[in-house]
Design a protein around this motif. Structure first.
Motif, PDB file in Angstrom:
ATOM      1  N   GLU A  52     -11.691 -15.985 -27.040  1.00  0.00           N
ATOM      2  CA  GLU A  52     -11.096 -16.435 -28.305  1.00  0.00           C
ATOM      3  C   GLU A  52     -12.256 -16.525 -29.288  1.00  0.00           C
ATOM      4  O   GLU A  52     -13.217 -17.260 -29.055  1.00  0.00           O
ATOM      5  N   ALA A  53     -12.178 -15.765 -30.383  1.00  0.00           N
ATOM      6  CA  ALA A  53     -13.300 -15.669 -31.315  1.00  0.00           C
ATOM      7  C   ALA A  53     -13.137 -16.598 -32.507  1.00  0.00           C
ATOM      8  O   ALA A  53     -12.015 -16.926 -32.902  1.00  0.00           O
ATOM      9  N   LYS A  54     -14.279 -16.999 -33.046  1.00  0.00           N
ATOM     10  CA  LYS A  54     -14.319 -17.806 -34.277  1.00  0.00           C
ATOM     11  C   LYS A  54     -13.268 -18.921 -34.255  1.00  0.00           C
ATOM     12  O   LYS A  54     -12.438 -19.050 -35.157  1.00  0.00           O
ATOM     13  N   VAL A  55     -13.317 -19.679 -33.202  1.00  0.00           N
ATOM     14  CA  VAL A  55     -12.298 -20.721 -32.992  1.00  0.00           C
ATOM     15  C   VAL A  55     -12.530 -21.894 -33.947  1.00  0.00           C
ATOM     16  O   VAL A  55     -13.652 -22.369 -34.109  1.00  0.00           O
ATOM     17  N   ARG A  56     -11.463 -22.317 -34.572  1.00  0.00           N
ATOM     18  CA  ARG A  56     -11.484 -23.511 -35.434  1.00  0.00           C
ATOM     19  C   ARG A  56     -10.715 -24.620 -34.710  1.00  0.00           C
ATOM     20  O   ARG A  56      -9.861 -24.336 -33.875  1.00  0.00           O
ATOM     21  N   ALA A  92     -19.040 -16.293 -32.724  1.00  0.00           N
ATOM     22  CA  ALA A  92     -19.140 -17.756 -32.553  1.00  0.00           C
ATOM     23  C   ALA A  92     -18.316 -18.516 -33.601  1.00  0.00           C
ATOM     24  O   ALA A  92     -18.184 -18.041 -34.738  1.00  0.00           O
ATOM     25  N   PRO A  93     -17.788 -19.683 -33.213  1.00  0.00           N
ATOM     26  CA  PRO A  93     -17.817 -20.259 -31.864  1.00  0.00           C
ATOM     27  C   PRO A  93     -16.757 -19.638 -30.960  1.00  0.00           C
ATOM     28  O   PRO A  93     -15.654 -19.345 -31.399  1.00  0.00           O
ATOM     29  N   VAL A  94     -17.151 -19.475 -29.714  1.00  0.00           N
ATOM     30  CA  VAL A  94     -16.326 -18.737 -28.757  1.00  0.00           C
ATOM     31  C   VAL A  94     -15.790 -19.670 -27.676  1.00  0.00           C
ATOM     32  O   VAL A  94     -16.494 -20.570 -27.220  1.00  0.00           O
ATOM     33  N   VAL A  95     -14.548 -19.425 -27.282  1.00  0.00           N
ATOM     34  CA  VAL A  95     -13.947 -20.138 -26.147  1.00  0.00           C
ATOM     35  C   VAL A  95     -13.383 -19.074 -25.199  1.00  0.00           C
ATOM     36  O   VAL A  95     -12.763 -18.106 -25.667  1.00  0.00           O
ATOM     37  N   LEU A  96     -13.626 -19.236 -23.913  1.00  0.00           N
ATOM     38  CA  LEU A  96     -12.997 -18.345 -22.939  1.00  0.00           C
ATOM     39  C   LEU A  96     -11.767 -19.059 -22.396  1.00  0.00           C
ATOM     40  O   LEU A  96     -11.865 -20.174 -21.885  1.00  0.00           O
ATOM     41  N   CYS A 155     -18.040 -22.287 -25.151  1.00  0.00           N
ATOM     42  CA  CYS A 155     -19.433 -21.848 -25.173  1.00  0.00           C
ATOM     43  C   CYS A 155     -20.275 -22.857 -25.949  1.00  0.00           C
ATOM     44  O   CYS A 155     -19.906 -23.288 -27.036  1.00  0.00           O
ATOM     45  N   MET A 156     -21.378 -23.230 -25.330  1.00  0.00           N
ATOM     46  CA  MET A 156     -22.298 -24.174 -25.976  1.00  0.00           C
ATOM     47  C   MET A 156     -23.676 -23.546 -26.119  1.00  0.00           C
ATOM     48  O   MET A 156     -24.680 -24.246 -26.164  1.00  0.00           O
ATOM     49  N   GLY A 157     -23.709 -22.211 -26.158  1.00  0.00           N
ATOM     50  CA  GLY A 157     -24.970 -21.537 -26.466  1.00  0.00           C
ATOM     51  C   GLY A 157     -25.361 -21.869 -27.903  1.00  0.00           C
ATOM     52  O   GLY A 157     -24.571 -22.466 -28.653  1.00  0.00           O
ATOM     53  N   THR A 158     -26.565 -21.472 -28.294  1.00  0.00           N
ATOM     54  CA  THR A 158     -27.079 -21.892 -29.604  1.00  0.00           C
ATOM     55  C   THR A 158     -26.153 -21.485 -30.748  1.00  0.00           C
ATOM     56  O   THR A 158     -25.798 -22.317 -31.600  1.00  0.00           O
ATOM     57  N   ALA A 159     -25.749 -20.215 -30.785  1.00  0.00           N
ATOM     58  CA  ALA A 159     -24.937 -19.746 -31.916  1.00  0.00           C
ATOM     59  C   ALA A 159     -23.616 -20.506 -31.989  1.00  0.00           C
ATOM     60  O   ALA A 159     -23.162 -20.907 -33.073  1.00  0.00           O
ATOM     61  N   CYS A 160     -22.995 -20.723 -30.837  1.00  0.00           N
ATOM     62  CA  CYS A 160     -21.701 -21.428 -30.825  1.00  0.00           C
ATOM     63  C   CYS A 160     -21.884 -22.905 -31.149  1.00  0.00           C
ATOM     64  O   CYS A 160     -21.066 -23.496 -31.856  1.00  0.00           O
ATOM     65  N   HIS A 161     -22.971 -23.471 -30.658  1.00  0.00           N
ATOM     66  CA  HIS A 161     -23.232 -24.876 -30.955  1.00  0.00           C
ATOM     67  C   HIS A 161     -23.432 -25.072 -32.445  1.00  0.00           C
ATOM     68  O   HIS A 161     -22.891 -26.001 -33.057  1.00  0.00           O
ATOM     69  N   MET A 162     -24.186 -24.138 -33.062  1.00  0.00           N
ATOM     70  CA  MET A 162     -24.492 -24.245 -34.499  1.00  0.00           C
ATOM     71  C   MET A 162     -23.253 -24.034 -35.370  1.00  0.00           C
ATOM     72  O   MET A 162     -23.224 -24.442 -36.526  1.00  0.00           O
ATOM     73  N   ILE A 176     -15.176 -28.154 -31.295  1.00  0.00           N
ATOM     74  CA  ILE A 176     -14.101 -27.498 -30.528  1.00  0.00           C
ATOM     75  C   ILE A 176     -13.935 -28.210 -29.184  1.00  0.00           C
ATOM     76  O   ILE A 176     -12.815 -28.500 -28.743  1.00  0.00           O
ATOM     77  N   MET A 177     -15.061 -28.506 -28.553  1.00  0.00           N
ATOM     78  CA  MET A 177     -15.001 -29.213 -27.271  1.00  0.00           C
ATOM     79  C   MET A 177     -14.313 -30.572 -27.454  1.00  0.00           C
ATOM     80  O   MET A 177     -13.437 -30.949 -26.664  1.00  0.00           O
ATOM     81  N   ASP A 178     -14.693 -31.287 -28.493  1.00  0.00           N
ATOM     82  CA  ASP A 178     -14.072 -32.605 -28.763  1.00  0.00           C
ATOM     83  C   ASP A 178     -12.564 -32.458 -28.925  1.00  0.00           C
ATOM     84  O   ASP A 178     -11.787 -33.294 -28.449  1.00  0.00           O
ATOM     85  N   SER A 179     -12.144 -31.406 -29.620  1.00  0.00           N
ATOM     86  CA  SER A 179     -10.708 -31.213 -29.860  1.00  0.00           C
ATOM     87  C   SER A 179      -9.974 -30.986 -28.542  1.00  0.00           C
ATOM     88  O   SER A 179      -8.894 -31.544 -28.315  1.00  0.00           O
ATOM     89  N   PHE A 180     -10.552 -30.160 -27.665  1.00  0.00           N
ATOM     90  CA  PHE A 180      -9.909 -29.940 -26.360  1.00  0.00           C
ATOM     91  C   PHE A 180      -9.895 -31.233 -25.552  1.00  0.00           C
ATOM     92  O   PHE A 180      -8.906 -31.558 -24.895  1.00  0.00           O
ATOM     93  N   GLU A 181     -11.001 -31.966 -25.595  1.00  0.00           N
ATOM     94  CA  GLU A 181     -11.068 -33.214 -24.820  1.00  0.00           C
ATOM     95  C   GLU A 181      -9.979 -34.185 -25.273  1.00  0.00           C
ATOM     96  O   GLU A 181      -9.334 -34.840 -24.460  1.00  0.00           O
TER      97      GLU A 181
END
Ligand code: FES
Length: 184
Positions: free
Chosen positions: A151-155, A141-145, A93-100, A106-111
């Motif tokens: 998946e909540a509060k993903v680190r 947030a941050p959320v990953v589906l 999720c890259m909505g505002t709350a998740c982005h902030m 998180i996206m970088d880590s998956f990439e």
């Protein structure tokens, strides 16, 4: 709206027949009407899970619209995907709350772990990685589906756990040093 990326995946040999048959059935439903181009593309994606290049060529030929225009529609709308979905779909999720709260990290880590950029599928088609807008649970947030499970509060440390849960082998510290030529 961001333009979509060029398709990188080629369909496998035995998939071409399926692609042609499914596209045919959708074209018949809409009588190859060029005014129905978007519903046709939506119908093909619903059947195949994505819009292969071969499908777009077949559609262009049938509705008599230049290939480049059909491809332009397919790449313009975010609803269309040009690469096959992975067996497991990871949506960050890259909505505002998740982005902030660290969505980009998180996206970088998956990439890094999957060795693909967002919007693509791993060569073995096990995983696809994409960004989504707010999925409606900002308090988590941050959320990953992961395959539609939240998946909540993903680190960043959770990323390896998610992939390991699917049996993905992650490089050990030793292997990583070898890969990077840092072994003594
Ligand atoms: S911004 Fe991610 S759930 Fe709302």
């Amino acid at each position: 709206m961001e333009p979509m990326e060029e398709p990188k995946e080629e369909p496998m040999e035995d998939e071409l027949e399926i692609i042609h048959a499914e596209v045919d059935s959708v074209l018949k439903r809409y009588e190859s009407n060029p005014e129905k181009l978007i519903p046709i593309l939506q119908g093909v994606q619903a059947k195949l899970g994505y819009l292969p290049k071969e499908a777009m060529l077949q559609i262009a030929d049938a509705v008599q619209i230049p290939e480049v225009e059909v491809y332009g529609v397919g790449t313009f709308y975010n609803q269309f995907r040009l690469n096959p979905p992975g067996k497991h779909q990871i949506k960050v999720c890259m909505g505002t709350a998740c982005h902030m709260t660290g969505g980009r990290i998180i996206m970088d880590s998956f990439e890094r772990r999957l060795e693909i950029p967002e919007g693509e599928t791993t060569p073995d088609r096990e995983f696809s990685l994409e960004r989504v807008a707010c999925v409606g649970c900002c308090a988590l947030a941050p959320v990953v589906l992961v395959d539609e499970e939240v998946e909540a509060k993903v680190r960043p440390t959770r990323v390896d756990g998610i992939l390991l849960g699917f049996g993905m082998e992650l490089p050990s510290a030793n292997n990583k040093q070898k890969e990077e030529g840092r072994e003594e």
